[in-house]
Design an enzyme around this catalytic site. Structure first.
Site, short mmCIF file in Angstrom:
data_model
loop_
_atom_site.label_atom_id
_atom_site.label_comp_id
_atom_site.label_asym_id
_atom_site.label_seq_id
_atom_site.Cartn_x
_atom_site.Cartn_y
_atom_site.Cartn_z
N TYR A 83 5.99 1.19 -9.26
CA TYR A 83 5.41 0.01 -8.91
C TYR A 83 4.37 -0.39 -10.34
CZ TYR A 83 6.38 1.16 -4.09
OH TYR A 83 6.98 1.72 -3.05
N GLU A 97 0.94 -1.06 -0.10
CA GLU A 97 -0.03 -0.18 0.13
C GLU A 97 0.67 1.09 -0.04
OE1 GLU A 97 -2.31 -0.72 3.64
OE2 GLU A 97 -0.97 0.53 4.65
#
Length: 146
Positions: A114, A103
């Protein structure tokens, strides 16, 4: 030349220094030290004989969660985060991990790294992270299927 290896007990002072510089709301020294053990795959990144980054990752069965990744700000944007994540993913695959979770703050530019590596947005946690100036910020939950 970059070297990536397991975090050792003698590394924590340096890791804490990096943590303080790299994150908007950094972990405490205790939190950093407590996220260690046999269920963790924790790596440090060394450049020019100096630790410049680290990753803290917990594994449970065939899943893993990247709890923390930090690169010294002077080295950010130079591919070191991608290098460290690549090595982490390689080692997780060797351990039979099939999914890596994380997260990230909605405002964190690392989200784009990412996504490039193969993470997909799975969920939004509304008002999850505190802001240093007050208020809250959403967390983006992401998964990478290895």
């Amino acid at each position: 030349m970059s070297i990536i290896s397991q975090i050792e007990a003698c590394d924590f002072e340096r890791l804490y220094e990096i943590e303080q510089q790299a994150h908007l709301v950094p972990w405490s020294f205790g939190t950093l030290k407590n996220n260690q053990g046999e269920r963790y795959l924790n790596l440090k990144l060394i450049e020019n004989n100096q630790i410049i980054g680290f990753a803290i990752c917990q594994t449970v069965l065939d899943e893993a969660t990247l709890f923390n990744i930090a690169i010294l700000p002077t080295y950010q944007g130079c591919g070191f985060g991608k290098l460290l994540l690549g090595k982490l993913i390689f080692q997780l695959k060797e351990k039979g991990v099939q999914t890596l979770w994380l997260e990230v703050r909605e405002s964190n530019s690392a989200r784009f790294l990412y996504e490039k590596i193969g993470f997909n947005e799975v969920d939004i946690r509304k008002n999850y992270y505190p802001k240093p100036s007050g208020g809250r910020e959403n967390a983006v939950v992401m998964a990478c299927y290895l």
